[in-house]
Scaffold this motif. Structure first.
Motif, PDB file in Angstrom:
ATOM      1  N   ILE B 140       0.821  -1.210   0.000  1.00  0.00           N
ATOM      2  CA  ILE B 140       0.000   0.000   0.000  1.00  0.00           C
ATOM      3  C   ILE B 140       0.853   1.257   0.000  1.00  0.00           C
ATOM      4  CG2 ILE B 140      -0.325   0.468   2.454  1.00  0.00           C
ATOM      5  CD1 ILE B 140      -3.341   0.582   1.726  1.00  0.00           C
ATOM      6  N   SER B 141       2.152   1.119   0.288  1.00  0.00           N
ATOM      7  CA  SER B 141       2.963   2.330   0.405  1.00  0.00           C
ATOM      8  C   SER B 141       3.171   2.999  -0.957  1.00  0.00           C
ATOM      9  CB  SER B 141       4.312   1.996   1.024  1.00  0.00           C
ATOM     10  OG  SER B 141       5.113   1.303   0.107  1.00  0.00           O
ATOM     11  N   PHE B 142       3.143   2.224  -2.052  1.00  0.00           N
ATOM     12  CA  PHE B 142       3.401   2.833  -3.368  1.00  0.00           C
ATOM     13  C   PHE B 142       2.218   3.673  -3.839  1.00  0.00           C
ATOM     14  CE2 PHE B 142       6.322  -0.739  -3.121  1.00  0.00           C
ATOM     15  CZ  PHE B 142       7.497  -0.038  -3.255  1.00  0.00           C
ATOM     16  N   PRO B 143       0.983   3.143  -3.808  1.00  0.00           N
ATOM     17  CA  PRO B 143      -0.122   4.054  -4.137  1.00  0.00           C
ATOM     18  C   PRO B 143      -0.300   5.174  -3.136  1.00  0.00           C
ATOM     19  CG  PRO B 143      -0.962   1.895  -3.540  1.00  0.00           C
ATOM     20  CD  PRO B 143       0.504   1.757  -3.694  1.00  0.00           C
ATOM     21  N   ALA B 144       0.279   5.035  -1.925  1.00  0.00           N
ATOM     22  CA  ALA B 144       0.067   6.073  -0.915  1.00  0.00           C
ATOM     23  C   ALA B 144       1.152   7.123  -0.903  1.00  0.00           C
ATOM     24  CB  ALA B 144      -0.029   5.438   0.468  1.00  0.00           C
ATOM     25  N   SER B 145       2.153   7.030  -1.797  1.00  0.00           N
ATOM     26  CA  SER B 145       3.153   8.094  -1.808  1.00  0.00           C
ATOM     27  C   SER B 145       2.861   9.049  -2.960  1.00  0.00           C
ATOM     28  CB  SER B 145       4.566   7.528  -1.900  1.00  0.00           C
ATOM     29  OG  SER B 145       4.601   6.395  -2.702  1.00  0.00           O
ATOM     30  N   ARG B 146       3.055  10.321  -2.652  1.00  0.00           N
ATOM     31  CA  ARG B 146       2.568  11.380  -3.525  1.00  0.00           C
ATOM     32  C   ARG B 146       3.199  11.341  -4.918  1.00  0.00           C
ATOM     33  NH1 ARG B 146      -0.512  15.422  -1.851  1.00  0.00           N
ATOM     34  NH2 ARG B 146      -0.215  15.006   0.351  1.00  0.00           N
ATOM     35  N   ASN B 147       4.452  10.905  -4.979  1.00  0.00           N
ATOM     36  CA  ASN B 147       5.140  10.951  -6.266  1.00  0.00           C
ATOM     37  C   ASN B 147       4.906   9.704  -7.113  1.00  0.00           C
ATOM     38  OD1 ASN B 147       6.455   9.431  -4.431  1.00  0.00           O
ATOM     39  ND2 ASN B 147       8.498  10.030  -5.030  1.00  0.00           N
TER      40      ASN B 147
END
Lengths: 119, 298
Positions: B140-147
């Motif tokens: 989930i960290s990849f869709p949740a990071s702004r860039n």
């Protein structure tokens, strides 16, 4: 640019470790993997992760969510004041706890900081 | 407090005339005055908060205590209560005699077989919860990071999901899962895993936001999909940080899994509860959560 098979074979002889890890490393990596997988498998067995248990769990979790939505709104002051009291206590604990912690930690910077040491 | 002072001064300074040699003293005095005002306002707010919280929290409450000679007296609750901390610690120290050391030790560790089993179970719960939490948090960290997020909605939903997962404490998740899945370590595993997923996802997404975007552009330029960009551009850069956060989280999870048995979710907590309710303060299982990890949680 594409490489021919002969060139790849030549490179494999020249720099074998770019294509394959040494045997000791491969054994170590696979042992770690086996350890992890077996611990997980043991846990799944010992903690009784059965599919039907998970299914009933989801069913009941849905019931819990149904309790939460729509959220309860307090319509009388007597109930609401109790909630407010708890909320105030929570915030008080957080504020006073931080303050007291800071007060007790503050003298430590003198003794803990390397630059402040006399020697 | 300094923020208030800065905000006040920063706001006011813009309205004064531009600084020159003639009005320096005036501008300086104004600035000092406003800084002092901001400081006083901040102090007053702080004092008001202190008074309000001490009132709500019964900080200066007065209580009756029995003095050494048996008379009763009124004391503040904190000076009256602090000595009891020493009493409590004293009670956790077992009575050992040299002559009967063996039987005393046996008496002290009277349930050691059960405790060792539960300790093993506690570590396994933490291990499994960390595994699940890392898998969930990593994904989930990849869709949740702004860039890296593919679009705004995905970003919003994954961030809200992580917030819900990590703001609900492990004990509350454990209560919910014990209701859902019955008493046992499985509920504890899922409770800690849910919390760890939210906390780790937050940390991982912050790591992801600090990466160099050039490798991702390279992958994109050579025709890679979003997944390719993440896999070959982002993951190799973030792996070391992810490993360190994972180990930290394992430590935190061992601590929380030792307490989670309080609500029936497996591990040592059940024994703490029994020992405390029977007032057997000397049982050695009790200091374990402090021993296995006393790092601050994120």
């Amino acid at each position: 640019m594409s490489l021919s098979q002969a060139e790849i074979d030549e490179a494999k002889v020249l720099i074998p470790r770019a294509f394959k890890q040494p045997l000791a490393v491969r054994i170590r990596v696979s042992l770690i993997r086996i350890f992890f997988v077996s611990v997980i498998a043991y846990c799944l067995w010992a903690f009784d992760f059965s599919p039907e248990r998970i299914l009933t769990g989801f069913e009941r979790f849905g019931r819990v969510l149904k309790f939460m939505f729509p959220p309860h709104i307090w319509d009388n002051w007597a109930d609401f004041s109790q909630i407010l009291k708890g909320l105030g206590e929570t915030l008080s604990i957080a504020f006073l706890g931080t303050l007291l912690g800071a007060i007790f930690a503050f003298p430590a910077f003198l003794s803990g900081g390397q630059e402040y040491q006399p020697i | 407090m300094s923020m208030i002072a800065d905000a006040v001064t920063g706001h006011e300074v813009q309205e004064t005339a531009p600084l020159s040699r003639d009005n320096f003293d005036q501008v300086y005095a104004d600035k000092r005055r406003r800084a002092r005002q901001g400081w006083i306002i901040g102090c007053l707010i702080f004092l008001a908060m202190f008074v309000a919280t001490t009132y709500i929290g019964d900080f200066f409450k007065v209580t009756q205590v029995t003095q050494l000679d048996g008379t009763r007296a009124w004391r503040w609750i904190i000076p009256a209560g602090i000595p009891r901390l020493g009493e409590y610690i004293q009670q956790t120290i077992p009575v050992l005699h040299w002559e009967s050391l063996g039987s005393d030790l046996a008496n002290w560790f009277w349930r050691w077989k059960i405790w060792m089993g539960l300790l093993f179970e506690t570590i396994l719960i933490a291990f499994m919860a960390t595994t699940f939490g890392v898998i969930g948090g990593f994904l989930i960290s990849f869709p949740a990071s702004r860039n890296l997020s593919p679009n705004g909605w995905v970003l919003w939903f994954s961030r809200r999901f992580m917030e819900i997962a990590r703001t609900v404490p492990e004990l509350v998740w454990a209560l919910i899962f014990v209701y859902c899945l019955g008493v046992g370590p499985m509920a504890g595993v899922l409770a800690i895993a849910t919390h760890a997923c939210g906390a780790l996802g937050k940390l991982y997404s912050e790591v992801n936001e600090n990466i160099d975007m050039k490798p991702l552009e390279g992958v994109k330029a050579s025709g890679g999909t979003w997944f390719d960009q993440i896999r070959y551009g982002a993951v190799p850069q973030v792996l070391p940080n992810i490993a360190s956060y994972t180990l930290l989280r394992f430590e935190i999870n061992v601590r929380s899994s030792s307490i989670i048995g309080y609500v029936g979710a497996g591990g040592l907590g059940q024994e703490f509860r029994t020992a405390m309710s029977f007032q057997e303060y000397t049982d050695p299982v009790r200091p374990v959560p402090d021993r296995v990890g006393n790092r601050d949680r994120h």
